[in-house]
Design a protein around this motif. Structure first.
Motif, PDB file in Angstrom:
ATOM      1  N   LEU A 113       0.678  -1.274   0.117  1.00 35.49           N
ATOM      2  CA  LEU A 113      -0.025  -0.042   0.114  1.00 35.49           C
ATOM      3  C   LEU A 113       0.914   1.306  -0.165  1.00 35.49           C
ATOM      4  N   PRO A 114       0.126   2.641  -0.530  1.00 38.43           N
ATOM      5  CA  PRO A 114       1.032   3.575  -0.467  1.00 38.43           C
ATOM      6  C   PRO A 114       1.686   3.982   0.835  1.00 38.43           C
ATOM      7  N   PRO A 115       2.805   4.595   1.111  1.00 35.49           N
ATOM      8  CA  PRO A 115       3.322   5.073   2.412  1.00 35.49           C
ATOM      9  C   PRO A 115       2.428   5.956   3.125  1.00 35.49           C
ATOM     10  N   VAL A 116       1.584   6.961   2.221  1.00 36.18           N
ATOM     11  CA  VAL A 116       0.707   8.019   2.877  1.00 36.18           C
ATOM     12  C   VAL A 116      -0.454   7.330   3.589  1.00 36.18           C
ATOM     13  N   THR A 117      -0.587   5.806   3.393  1.00 32.98           N
ATOM     14  CA  THR A 117      -1.769   5.186   3.966  1.00 32.98           C
ATOM     15  C   THR A 117      -2.174   5.722   5.222  1.00 32.98           C
ATOM     16  N   ASN A 118      -3.416   5.807   5.821  1.00 32.38           N
ATOM     17  CA  ASN A 118      -3.660   5.963   7.078  1.00 32.38           C
ATOM     18  C   ASN A 118      -3.794   4.484   7.801  1.00 32.38           C
TER      19      ASN A 118
END
Length: 373
Positions: A113-118
């Motif tokens: 998943l993207p590093p900016v995932t919450n």
């Protein structure tokens, strides 16, 4: 010849009957070694000599038989699932087999998943999805065993909830179960102290006991094979294309109704009805997406499957399951994914609703779910 002579020899490590036909099944040993005295299966050999667990698999019925005895034990159950294939790899019936034993849900492959995932939102999503599948968990831990992300929290959670109990590790194939166990055995000082006396298998059928110093064990169970996952039906040579090993790069398509997307030759997505809107595709970068008009989709598939539309390749088409159509209706103002087990998911971004069709190999799980992102 006596009855005992007719019985297959058993592994001196775990007690499983030995066989030399399938290296992915329990009890495998090379044919040249099967009749040796004190022969051990491949999995026990790797634990004994390399402190490394290797993957073996069993079908669903055999796995459920194995789970049947856990309820009568006092254990911690560590259930490892694949975030990329969450609904496909979750053992939804696990609760009735483990009784009152606590279940720790370890969600692997978060590196996709993207590093900016919450991450807090993701944990809440996992807990909600698990509840909807009838699973009660004491905790959820997010990690990437491959990338060594969050694994300190896995070790901490195991230590917290184990409380001088055995630890059963369960999961489907290709979820990273062996990678997690190997990290527990070899890479982390928190558990090295417990694993210094003996790493030899215990004596049980179809599962391997890895003893701890306090007399308890980490118990590795074979991976369960779920036929509804795309990873179980594609040819082995195509797994590298299907299963991502790098962060997903979402592909967003602005579609008008009556447009289609092919995912290699594995599945097709049709936007049947609705206002123009965007759909975000989350699949392995090893697969190519082809876009076309719905009216041309059948013809395109017949002309190009196995070549432009691949995998599967031409030589595998005869053994690949035929496609089944799944009609799904996305409600207005909902936040939903179209999930295709083992392939990935398509996020519906429009708020006005839509009717879509998914064509996937017969038996593959296709469903709507709350969006993961």
């Amino acid at each position: 010849m006596t009855l005992n002579q007719l019985k297959p020899p058993r592994c001196a490590g775990c007690g499983i009957p030995l066989q030399s036909e399938d290296s992915m099944k329990p009890g495998f040993v090379p044919a040249s070694s099967i009749d040796k005295e004190e022969a051990v299966c491949q999995r026990c050999f790797r634990i004994k000599n390399y402190n490394e667990v290797s993957s073996v698999t069993v079908d669903q019925d055999e796995f459920l038989k194995l789970l049947g005895g856990i309820a009568s034990t006092d254990s911690l159950v560590v259930h490892i699932v694949d975030l990329f294939d969450f609904q496909g790899s979750l053992i939804s019936g696990l609760q009735r087999f483990v009784g009152n034993n606590p279940i720790l849900l370890v969600v692997n492959k978060i590196d996709l998943l993207p590093p900016v995932t919450n991450w807090n939102r993701l944990r809440n999503w996992v807990q909600k999805q698990a509840r909807e599948e009838g699973l009660k968990v004491v905790d959820v831990v997010l990690c990437s065993a491959r990338r060594n992300i969050g694994f300190d929290r896995v070790v901490e959670a195991v230590n917290t909830y184990r409380q001088n109990k055995d630890v059963y590790v369960v999961g489907a194939t290709n979820v990273g179960k062996s990678t997690v166990i190997n990290r527990l055995i070899s890479d982390y000082s928190d558990l090295k102290r417990e694993l210094t006396v003996s790493r030899y298998p215990g004596t049980t059928l179809d599962a391997v006991h890895i003893p701890l110093d306090d007399g308890k064990s980490i118990i590795d169970t074979p991976g369960i094979v779920y036929s509804w996952r795309m990873s179980e039906i594609v040819p082995r040579k195509d797994l590298a294309a299907l299963l991502p090993d790098k962060p997903l790069k979402p592909l967003t398509y602005q579609l008008n109704e009556k447009q289609s997307l092919f995912f290699g030759g594995l599945a097709r997505f049709d936007f049947v009805e609705g206002d123009r809107q965007s759909f975000t595709v989350n699949i392995s970068g090893g697969l190519t997406v082809h876009r076309t008009k719905l009216e041309r989709a059948d013809e395109l598939y017949e002309q190009h499957r196995g070549v432009m539309l691949s995998p599967p390749s031409t030589e595998d088409l005869d053994t690949f399951p035929t496609w089944t159509r799944h009609r799904l209706r996305i409600a207005p103002n909902s936040n939903q994914d179209i999930f295709i087990s083992g392939l990935g998911w398509i996020q519906a971004n429009g708020k006005q609703g839509a009717t879509v069709d998914v064509h996937a190999p017969r038996g593959i799980r296709v469903l709507l779910r709350e969006s993961i992102l």
